[in-house]
Design an enzyme around this catalytic site. Structure first.
Site, mmCIF file in Angstrom:
data_model
loop_
_atom_site.group_PDB
_atom_site.id
_atom_site.type_symbol
_atom_site.label_atom_id
_atom_site.label_comp_id
_atom_site.label_asym_id
_atom_site.label_seq_id
_atom_site.Cartn_x
_atom_site.Cartn_y
_atom_site.Cartn_z
ATOM 1 C CB SER A 227 79.625 69.053 57.287
ATOM 2 O OG SER A 227 78.566 68.495 58.218
ATOM 3 C CE LYS A 228 82.536 62.929 55.038
ATOM 4 N NZ LYS A 228 83.532 61.758 54.637
ATOM 5 N NE ARG A 229 79.812 66.638 61.777
ATOM 6 C CZ ARG A 229 80.940 66.297 60.685
ATOM 7 N NH1 ARG A 229 81.280 65.259 60.772
ATOM 8 N NH2 ARG A 229 81.590 67.337 60.513
ATOM 9 C CG ASP A 230 75.257 70.266 57.606
ATOM 10 O OD1 ASP A 230 74.618 70.763 58.648
ATOM 11 O OD2 ASP A 230 75.991 70.697 56.886
#
Ligand code: GLU
Length: 459
Positions: A227-230
């Site tokens: 995900s974008k948060r990884d």
């Protein structure tokens, strides 16, 4: 044969991440492979969540990665405007078409797409309410990567919300029709939308594009989609960390595609020649930041030395305070240090730490290393001998320095190794880095003498 027209259709609702870049890249590669057209379309109908900042990140990242678009914002083209926020009238027209042909109806202020078939009401346990279903055949998607996929679309869905804004399903399909898109290449997470889209294409009487759903990217550790948060997910981070765009592009290419053999590092021209949809894997790809770092290292190694130095300077310049001392030294010295580092680092971001002792007199001495080195043999005696011998060393090349130290060692019935660790510790404060002879050569006689003497005093 009609010319291939593909599109990358990002929504500027967040930073540009690895998954988006990979989708853009596969579209771009397919366009370049087939001599087709690569369209950039901005899906910015969600006013609340879009921002100009994110939009600029998309333009910058695509440009940095070398994915030039043939039609789109900034570029123009026959089928513009290419921002959905500027295309409301077109969507209105298409909505009206469906209302006129009986394939859409109004209810509760919204406009719904209508499936054909007999209707019946059932109680939906999950949603805890009555829903209207339609008796209909499954929708078939002949996917270029996944093969035949069937999905049952048996519920009407909203195409224009009660506030008058068109939904993703409508605008996405309308623009693919209007922009003459021949191939829809996008992430597998859209497969559940595609069956709805197929029904919309048919209702508009438009030819279906080819669909190709590319596999997911799994996170580096553990199960699940990246995900974008990884960590390591944002493209612009690699840009600011001094990665080479060629390396990132090569790495992204391999997330779900291979050339049919086990080659990994390949020039972009060759990737363009070989890239094709049947070559895209069905199985998911796992993100591996180490592999990316390695790829970058290989690309760095191949840079002409002068170019490496220029780029390294640019990196130090981008680091503000942290880069100041390195930049303040004279150019020839800076160049030599960089040339020494080129084969040793994985990315420019490692340079400030890797080279810090070259640029500062007050380089830190790692205590652990110091304790270890001072415990073995008679380092103090070797250091004294070395200091006395430095004036006799020929500083011209690594070899001449090595010959010098070897001569010293021989005269004392010692080996080269007896001088190596203590010299490295005294000159750099560490036990890692380039070869000791290269360090001595680049530091030069004056610095070497001062550093050795000062260290001797400190022990
Ligand atoms: N705006 C959609 C997205 O960012 C585009 C999907 C598509 O490629 O059709 O996921």
């Amino acid at each position: 044969m009609t010319q291939v027209r593909v599109r990358f259709a990002p929504s500027p609702t967040g930073f540009f991440h690895i998954g988006s870049a990979r989708t853009a890249l596969f579209n771009w590669l397919y366009a370049r492979h087939t001599g087709g057209v690569f369209v950039l379309r901005i899906e910015d109908t969600d006013k609340e969540r879009n921002s100009d900042e994110f939009l600029n990140v998309i333009y910058n990242s695509l440009t940095w990665l070398g994915m030039d678009w043939d039609e789109g914002p900034q570029k123009g083209g026959e089928f513009g405007p290419y921002r959905q926020s500027e295309r409301s009238e077109i969507y209105q027209g298409y909505m009206q078409k469906l209302l006129d042909t009986g394939r859409a109806y109004e209810q509760d202020g919204a406009v719904w797409f209508k499936h054909l078939g007999e209707r019946y009401d059932v109680f939906d346990d999950h949603r805890k309410k009555n829903v209207t279903k339609v008796k209909t055949e499954p929708t078939v998607i002949e996917d270029r990567i996944r093969g035949r996929v069937e999905r049952l679309e048996d519920e009407d869905f909203v195409i224009v919300r009660s506030d008058g804004s068109p939904t993703f399903h409508l605008v996405n399909v309308v623009d693919d029709i209007e922009m003459r898109i021949t191939h829809v290449i996008r992430g597998e997470d859209h497969l559940s939308n595609t069956s709805k889209h197929v029904e919309l294409f048919k209702a508009f009487g438009a030819p279906l594009p080819e669909f190709a759903h590319i596999p997911l990217i799994l996170k580096q550790n553990g199960p699940g989609k990246m995900s974008k948060r990884d960590e390591g997910a944002l493209v612009e981070d690699y840009q600011s960390r001094g990665y080479l765009p060629e390396a990132l592009v090569n790495f992204l290419t391999l997330l779900g595609w291979n050339p049919g053999d086990d080659r990994e590092k390949m020039p972009i021209e060759e990737i363009i020649t070989l890239f094709d949809l049947p070559g895209v894997n069905q199985s998911n790809a796992r993100f591996d930041e180490k592999k990316l770092a390695n790829m970058n290292m290989h690309y760095l190694l191949e840079l002409p030395s002068e170019q490496f130095v220029v780029m390294a300077r640019g990196y130090f310049e981008s680091q503000g305070e942290k880069g100041a001392t390195a930049l303040a030294t004279d150019e020839a010295y800076f160049r030599e240090v960089m040339q020494l580092s080129q084969p040793k680092i994985k990315s420019f971001e490692e340079l400030p730490d890797y080279t810090c002792y070259f640029f500062s007199k007050d380089y830190p001495i790692i205590e652990k290393v110091k304790t270890k080195v001072l415990k073995k043999g008679e380092p103090k005696a070797r250091l004294e001998e070395l200091i006395a011998f430095v004036p006799n060393i020929d500083f011209l090349t690594d070899e001449s320095i090595e010959d010098g130290i070897k001569a010293l060692a021989e005269s004392k019935e010692m080996g080269f190794g007896n001088y190596q660790s203590i010299a490295r510790l005294a000159l750099t404060g560490t036990n890692a880095g380039p070869s000791i002879t290269a360090i001595i050569r680049v530091l030069g006689r004056d610095r070497v003498q001062k550093r050795l003497a000062r260290f001797l005093q400190s022990i």
